[in-house]
Write an enzyme that holds these catalytic residues in place. Structure first.
Site, PDB file in Angstrom:
ATOM      1  NE  ARG A  42     -28.848   1.743 134.556  1.00  0.00           N
ATOM      2  CZ  ARG A  42     -28.210   0.701 134.064  1.00  0.00           C
ATOM      3  NH1 ARG A  42     -27.806   0.714 132.793  1.00  0.00           N
ATOM      4  NH2 ARG A  42     -27.960  -0.352 134.804  1.00  0.00           N
ATOM      5  CB  SER A  43     -29.265   8.439 128.196  1.00  0.00           C
ATOM      6  OG  SER A  43     -28.952   7.473 127.187  1.00  0.00           O
ATOM      7  CB  SER A  51     -30.720  -0.029 125.821  1.00  0.00           C
ATOM      8  OG  SER A  51     -29.313  -0.056 125.743  1.00  0.00           O
ATOM      9  CG  HIS A  72     -30.166  -4.873 128.501  1.00  0.00           C
ATOM     10  ND1 HIS A  72     -30.021  -4.084 127.399  1.00  0.00           N
ATOM     11  CD2 HIS A  72     -29.666  -4.157 129.538  1.00  0.00           C
ATOM     12  CE1 HIS A  72     -29.450  -2.937 127.738  1.00  0.00           C
ATOM     13  NE2 HIS A  72     -29.217  -2.972 129.031  1.00  0.00           N
ATOM     14  CG  ASP A 100     -27.476  -2.410 123.669  1.00  0.00           C
ATOM     15  OD1 ASP A 100     -26.521  -1.643 123.875  1.00  0.00           O
ATOM     16  OD2 ASP A 100     -28.512  -2.418 124.356  1.00  0.00           O
TER      17      ASP A 100
END
Length: 400
Positions: free
Chosen positions: A232-233, A236, A271, A301
């Site tokens: 969760r940085s 993506s 996403h 990804d």
């Protein structure tokens, strides 16, 4: 043809009045931007904004010779005072073309949002396209005869506008793309430059004068990029933003589907909602074949899920099988992938996870996965022109 940008900010300017956000707080002095307005060859003014006369004077220009003032979008807020030397401001109906006394030809283009875009052709033939904030040209279908020399538009707010123009070859390899209408949702400083450069665009300070059609250095788009970070940085999102100005992208989802797992389905759904509708999705771990083919950019990804699949295939989780040929087989699969990355002709952005900075796994198989992912990340990064680490939504450039 010369273009002077009297302002490059959003309609409310930057910083916004009375806005306490971090971007507005840092957009002071040289970082401040007035509402976007363009002066073309001292003869045509595109968008009339407060203080236009003073902005022109600061840029070393004059509005005395302006013979046409055209507006691109509805202007809310207090009325803008029209300087006595300027003709009345107006908007041109979509599709209509004007020929100015100066010899410039201006054609109005329909937008997919309120506003009008203008295509300006100089007497010498240079071509400029200017789009209003939050808008993209409507009805783009067939390829155009030749690309524009310069496109000035809302790259941050509507990156898909650049993608659509690229799809019909209106933006070509030599087209200069300049970002304007910059608001406080755009990152400040060097981060803005980096994000725009990923899409082949750039921003310039208010008052800049640019020659349209002259040789210029187009921002170099890295062909291979690795984006790494923790859970969760924002890694993506960072990867997706790097390709949002491309007309076609193949999104390679290595996680596949997990029947009966509602939480995983929700993740996949989020996403998909973020991705442009024009992107095509491939759910596969067969990356080598995709890398060896020609085609549009790839967004992979992610590598950690690819590694999970690769370890499943050689049964690397079992200590005995790992020692009895599993390690060698996995090394072979990783080496094959790395060779494909080195030889690919496609633009590639890959996402991976940093797992070596957290808690040490309690099991031997967990520690094995952590170690192998670290090796894979290092080998993949060695073949990339740019490597980025994302922490708390902030991208740090490690290479490139």
């Amino acid at each position: 043809m010369e273009l002077t940008l009297l302002g490059t900010g959003a309609p409310d300017g930057l910083p916004r009045p009375d806005c306490p956000c971090a971007v507005c707080a840092s957009s002071r002095g040289g970082g401040a931007r007035a509402a976007t307005a363009l002066l073309v060859d001292d003869a045509l003014l595109l968008d009339l904004t407060p203080g236009a006369v003073f902005a022109a004077a600061r840029a070393g220009r004059s509005l005395a010779a302006v013979r046409q003032v055209l507006l691109t979008h509805p202007h809310d807020g207090p009325a803008v005072e029209l300087p006595a030397s300027l003709p009345p401001a107006s908007r041109v109906p979509d599709g209509q073309e004007l020929t100015l006394i100066s010899g410039h030809r201006v054609r109005a283009l329909a937008m997919d949002a309120p506003g009008t875009g203008y295509e300006v052709t100089s007497p010498e033939g240079e071509r400029l396209l200017y789009l209003p904030p939050g808008a993209s040209p409507a009805g783009l279908a067939a390829p155009v005869a030749e690309p524009y020399d310069m496109v000035v538009c809302d790259v941050i707010g509507r990156p898909d506008a650049v993608a659509r123009l690229r799809a019909v070859e209106a933006v070509g390899p030599d087209t200069e793309v300049v970002a304007v209408h910059l608001d406080h949702d755009a990152p400040p400083g060097a981060e803005l430059d980096r994000r725009l450069a990923a899409g082949g665009a750039r921003a310039v300070p208010d008052g800049s004068t640019l020659p349209v059609g002259a040789y210029h250095a187009v921002p170099e788009v890295p062909r291979r990029t690795l984006v790494t970070g923790g859970a969760r940085s924002g890694k993506s999102v960072e990867a997706e933003q790097r390709l949002e100005t491309f007309p076609e992208v193949v999104y390679v989802a290595t996680g596949g589907r997990r029947e009966g797992d509602a939480e995983w389905a929700a993740r996949v759904g989020l996403h998909r909602e973020r991705r442009p509708a024009a992107w095509r999705t491939e759910e596969t771990c067969e990356l080598v074949g995709l890398l060896e083919e020609d085609g549009p950019p790839l967004l992979i990804d992610c590598l950690s899920l690819w590694l999970t699949d690769a370890m499943d295939r050689v049964d690397a989780w079992d200590d005995g099988r790992w020692a009895d040929g599993g390690e060698e087989k996995l090394r072979g699969r990783v080496a094959e992938l790395v060779r494909a990355v080195r030889g690919t002709r496609r633009t590639v952005v890959a996402v991976t996870n940093e797992t070596g900075s957290g808690v040490v796994p309690a099991t031997a198989s967990g520690r094995r996965f952590r170690d192998e992912l670290g090796r894979l990340n290092a080998a993949f990064a060695a073949e990339c022109e740019q490597v980025m680490l994302v922490v708390a939504g902030q991208a740090l450039v490690l290479r490139g």
